[in-house]
Design a protein around this motif. Structure first.
Motif, PDB file in Angstrom:
ATOM      1  N   VAL B   4       0.866  -1.182   0.000  1.00 28.19           N
ATOM      2  CA  VAL B   4       0.000   0.000   0.000  1.00 28.19           C
ATOM      3  C   VAL B   4       0.906   1.237   0.000  1.00 28.19           C
ATOM      4  O   VAL B   4       1.371   1.692   1.040  1.00 28.19           O
ATOM      5  CB  VAL B   4      -0.958  -0.003   1.212  1.00 28.19           C
ATOM      6  CG1 VAL B   4      -1.824   1.246   1.222  1.00 28.19           C
ATOM      7  CG2 VAL B   4      -1.834  -1.247   1.209  1.00 28.19           C
ATOM      8  N   LEU B  10      -4.537   2.890  -0.431  1.00 25.65           N
ATOM      9  CA  LEU B  10      -5.043   2.856   0.949  1.00 25.65           C
ATOM     10  C   LEU B  10      -6.563   2.995   0.939  1.00 25.65           C
ATOM     11  O   LEU B  10      -7.275   2.297   1.673  1.00 25.65           O
ATOM     12  CB  LEU B  10      -4.396   3.979   1.781  1.00 25.65           C
ATOM     13  CG  LEU B  10      -4.734   4.006   3.277  1.00 25.65           C
ATOM     14  CD1 LEU B  10      -4.314   2.726   3.985  1.00 25.65           C
ATOM     15  CD2 LEU B  10      -4.080   5.224   3.956  1.00 25.65           C
ATOM     16  N   ASN B  13      -8.098  -0.242  -0.178  1.00 25.31           N
ATOM     17  CA  ASN B  13      -7.899  -1.187   0.917  1.00 25.31           C
ATOM     18  C   ASN B  13      -8.948  -0.989   2.013  1.00 25.31           C
ATOM     19  O   ASN B  13      -9.536  -1.946   2.523  1.00 25.31           O
ATOM     20  CB  ASN B  13      -6.499  -0.933   1.504  1.00 25.31           C
ATOM     21  CG  ASN B  13      -5.824  -2.192   1.962  1.00 25.31           C
ATOM     22  OD1 ASN B  13      -6.046  -3.259   1.389  1.00 25.31           O
ATOM     23  ND2 ASN B  13      -5.014  -2.085   3.010  1.00 25.31           N
ATOM     24  N   GLU B  14      -9.201   0.252   2.355  1.00 25.84           N
ATOM     25  CA  GLU B  14     -10.168   0.555   3.419  1.00 25.84           C
ATOM     26  C   GLU B  14     -11.600   0.270   2.957  1.00 25.84           C
ATOM     27  O   GLU B  14     -12.441  -0.130   3.758  1.00 25.84           O
ATOM     28  CB  GLU B  14     -10.037   2.017   3.836  1.00 25.84           C
ATOM     29  CG  GLU B  14      -8.665   2.325   4.413  1.00 25.84           C
ATOM     30  CD  GLU B  14      -8.733   2.893   5.810  1.00 25.84           C
ATOM     31  OE1 GLU B  14      -9.827   3.144   6.324  1.00 25.84           O
ATOM     32  OE2 GLU B  14      -7.655   3.079   6.407  1.00 25.84           O
ATOM     33  N   ASP B  17     -12.073  -3.345   3.334  1.00 23.89           N
ATOM     34  CA  ASP B  17     -12.262  -3.635   4.757  1.00 23.89           C
ATOM     35  C   ASP B  17     -13.728  -3.420   5.123  1.00 23.89           C
ATOM     36  O   ASP B  17     -14.354  -4.252   5.781  1.00 23.89           O
ATOM     37  CB  ASP B  17     -11.349  -2.683   5.554  1.00 23.89           C
ATOM     38  CG  ASP B  17     -11.340  -2.973   7.039  1.00 23.89           C
ATOM     39  OD1 ASP B  17     -10.711  -3.977   7.420  1.00 23.89           O
ATOM     40  OD2 ASP B  17     -11.969  -2.225   7.808  1.00 23.89           O
TER      41      ASP B  17
END
Lengths: 165, 165
Positions: B4, B10, B13-14, B17
């Protein structure tokens, strides 16, 4: 299995959960501070470590007032949030991106605590324990301030990234 | 290991999540609704299940706009929070105390999501994606409203307990 059969027991149970949470957080914060590139972020995390130690002392006081033992519970909620934060830290490239990843993880931790302290403060009110309400309210305000501080630092990290680009 | 290495990565990625978090939540909510004694709590949890399904659709839209795959990540944070909530539910005696325990767990979940959606909404703003900001803002407002609703129901459960005592 339903050993929690009163609001008093639920209250103590949730305080034990927070006691475990704060102790886990004191172990995570130094690692986060060490991984921070921004001096302001590192300083804020170190400051929050000292604050967290004070919050544990408040919980100790509360357990003494209640004549209860603070130990005996592991906070699985914060464990999950911290494990995830540690993963985010490892996956992110050192520098601004990693700082942002840590701020994001830190804000998840602060929000977990805001929910948990909000709940026990309400329980303490309902159970007629004004001295305990006062102690929990102090911590709740510190958590909210820590969350705001992280937002401010994130804005500065963003400015730093734009300046560097 | 630092795969990342940009804010765009990022951000994705979040979002992954959160995609995992919402899917875990849709599995937990029916169990919680079934265990609720208060009709209002059960109704609120069922309503939030439908809301969560809509939030997943919004995330699907966002991933499509980004040309990214929503899968590939497990949200360990929400996993910990939900595992803990499930434990709290099992430990608490059926009735008002269990309802309060579930509300407490539910508010931890809402707060986790508020932190996470607040973060990705800010990233979307910074990355210049106004349509995505709008979608994430809608969900953020739903999570805040769900948290407030739980506070209201907790006050009613408390009144019910006092009335019964």
């Amino acid at each position: 299995m339903s050993n929690v059969d009163s609001m008093q027991k639920l209250f103590v149970n949730e305080l034990r959960d927070l006691y475990s949470a704060e102790n886990q957080i004191t172990k995570a914060l130094p690692k986060m501070a060490k991984a921070a590139s921004s001096t302001e972020l590192r300083t804020a995390l170190e400051h929050h470590l000292r604050e967290t130690e004070g919050q544990i002392q408040r919980l100790d006081q509360i357990f003494e007032m209640l004549g209860e033992n603070p130990k005996g519970k592991t906070c699985d909620g914060i464990k999950g949030v911290l494990d995830e934060g540690s993963q985010m830290l490892n996956d992110a490239k050192e520098g601004d991106v990693r700082d942002e990843a840590m701020i994001s993880a830190g804000q998840r931790v602060e929000h977990y605590e805001m929910a948990a302290y909000g709940t026990v403060r309400t329980y303490a009110e309902r159970l007629g324990k004004p001295r305990i309400v006062e102690l929990l309210q102090k911590t709740l305000e510190e958590e909210k301030a820590a969350d705001k501080k992280l937002t401010e630092i994130s804005n500065k990290v963003h400015q730093h990234m734009q300046h560097a680009a």
